[in-house]
Design an enzyme around this catalytic site. Sequence first.
Site, mmCIF file in Angstrom:
data_model
loop_
_atom_site.group_PDB
_atom_site.id
_atom_site.type_symbol
_atom_site.label_atom_id
_atom_site.label_comp_id
_atom_site.label_asym_id
_atom_site.label_seq_id
_atom_site.Cartn_x
_atom_site.Cartn_y
_atom_site.Cartn_z
ATOM 1 N N GLU A 1 33.612 22.087 40.261
ATOM 2 C CA GLU A 1 32.705 21.126 39.628
ATOM 3 C C GLU A 1 32.882 21.038 38.258
ATOM 4 O OE1 GLU A 1 30.450 19.589 41.399
ATOM 5 O OE2 GLU A 1 30.519 20.457 43.253
ATOM 6 N N MET A 2 34.127 19.832 37.891
ATOM 7 C CA MET A 2 34.304 19.410 36.681
ATOM 8 C C MET A 2 33.910 18.184 36.107
ATOM 9 S SD MET A 2 38.042 21.476 37.211
ATOM 10 C CE MET A 2 38.270 20.675 38.371
ATOM 11 N N CYS B 1 27.590 16.009 32.695
ATOM 12 C CA CYS B 1 28.730 15.962 33.404
ATOM 13 C C CYS B 1 28.826 14.493 34.032
ATOM 14 C CB CYS B 1 29.223 16.899 34.397
ATOM 15 S SG CYS B 1 27.669 16.979 35.586
ATOM 16 N N GLY C 1 32.688 23.588 35.096
ATOM 17 C CA GLY C 1 32.969 23.542 33.844
ATOM 18 C C GLY C 1 34.006 22.512 33.593
ATOM 19 N N SER C 2 34.876 22.884 32.380
ATOM 20 C CA SER C 2 35.956 21.872 32.064
ATOM 21 C C SER C 2 37.335 21.836 32.829
ATOM 22 C CB SER C 2 36.391 22.105 30.675
ATOM 23 O OG SER C 2 36.949 23.376 30.600
ATOM 24 N N GLU D 1 36.875 12.995 27.645
ATOM 25 C CA GLU D 1 35.516 13.181 27.968
ATOM 26 C C GLU D 1 34.702 13.160 26.932
ATOM 27 O OE1 GLU D 1 34.247 16.179 30.546
ATOM 28 O OE2 GLU D 1 32.290 15.638 31.002
ATOM 29 N N ASN E 1 25.560 23.324 29.698
ATOM 30 C CA ASN E 1 24.719 21.716 29.638
ATOM 31 C C ASN E 1 23.341 21.894 30.364
ATOM 32 O OD1 ASN E 1 26.684 21.453 31.494
ATOM 33 N ND2 ASN E 1 26.444 19.106 31.575
#
Length: 454
Positions: free
Chosen positions: A207-208, A241, A185-186, A329, A112
Amino acid sequence: MTTITEAQRAFFNTNQTKSIEFRINQLKKLKSVLQENEQKLNKAIEEDFSKSAFDNYSCELGLLYMEIDEAIKKIRKWAEFKRVRTNLVNFPAKSYIIPEPLGVSLIIGAWNYPYQLSVGPAIAAIAAGNTVVLKPSELPVHTSKILAEIINRNFDPSFFKVVEGGVSETEGLLKQRFDKIFFTGSVNVGRIVYEAAAKHLTPVTLEMGGKSPAFILDDRNMEMYVKRLMWAKFLNAGQTCIAPDYVLVHQSLKQKFLDLAVAEIKREKYSIENQNYVQIINEKNMNRIRKMIDGAQVVCGGSFDLQKRIIEPTLLENIGFDDPIMKEEIFGPVLPVISFNLLDDVITEVKKREKPLSCYVFTQNKRIKDKILHEISFGGGAVNDAVMHISNNKLPFGGVGESGIGSYHGEYGFKAFSHYKSILEKPTWFESGLKYFPHNAQKLKIMKWMLGLR
Ligand code: NAD
């Protein structure tokens, strides 16, 4: 055949990356490589999802330049040995901490913000003296390609290498032994990465995302609240995010909030032509987001163009915590609005869910602000604003619980890629007999006193 990790480990073991001069030179080079290729980087991100040059600077390259400049300025201080006090029981001695690089790092990026989320952690890794294998997301094809082209052309692959690819290439990389894995990511893929890292006991930063709430709690400056909140939500068409995922507004303020939000969306005239909107990354996400829009709940927006991969900025009302849209999300330009009567009830609902990456509180009431900041656990956030906390690199950026492990930006990035080695250094001219045999009550008494356990 030598694998990329073997080549990078061999290079790391030459100790070249431990030189501060080396790190500064590589960071300077990285900045000039990015600057020289700005046109190409702009073109690639435009081709991927119509992101404008303005957004590419303000949300991607500008942040990277800031990180590089900060690292170059502060790296000597961050990498310094730090003296700490020596306790009595160890007297006489010196105690100090040596920051050292972890070694060979793997960075896996999300799509993103394809430059910021892959090159950002690489800056931290280089500043801390690591080598880097960078695997950008494969979804934005052009940005992945241009990153590989400009990095691999300008850097020695045994120091910094971009590896392109999707699931199978990432799985292949994850089988190799790294000294640090940094993933963005997810949550589902984060779990896969964590499991793979566990095999080698490799430390991770994950980092989600998650569902980040925005509380609207008074209307003392509702115009400003709405302006900032709408910008934060529809930036990158909601594919952020830390975008506010849903709004919690007091019942008495709901109509005013919705009216102002509709007006603000109209005023901003979101479109690709106006260069303040982007496409949804792919058809799969188009369909995923589209299904979240229930016509009966639409206040504004709701239409889409499958071919052009555009979804209008959409506001939904009369949403409850059990609605399908509250299950995952959103990661798109759809903003559900939940109205409430009692703040405690919605705080309880938020706390029943996974800890979000962000939380935003819009109020002038200090007691209520403090209550939310105190009671809800989340990665980071803002009061009377949204998303902008990411742009202050004095703040650690990262999640908690399912939204992430660890943090980065500025010195926190340096720390994420460092080990802090502790040393007690003793001279040989004196040795107390306290710990040696024979032991007696007198020695125990002195020992307790020395340990501060009187
Ligand atoms: P994703 O998890 O699908 O992909 C991230 C990376 O993992 C990509 O490089 C991809 O190639 C790789 N990958 C995908 N499937 C894999 C598998 N099975 N095995 C190994 N690697 C695999 O995430 P995404 O769609 O790129 O990004 C969206 C998510 O990321 C959202 O949840 C969002 O909140 C989160 N996100 C978090 C941050 C943050 O800084 N905390 C930033 C951006 C996005």
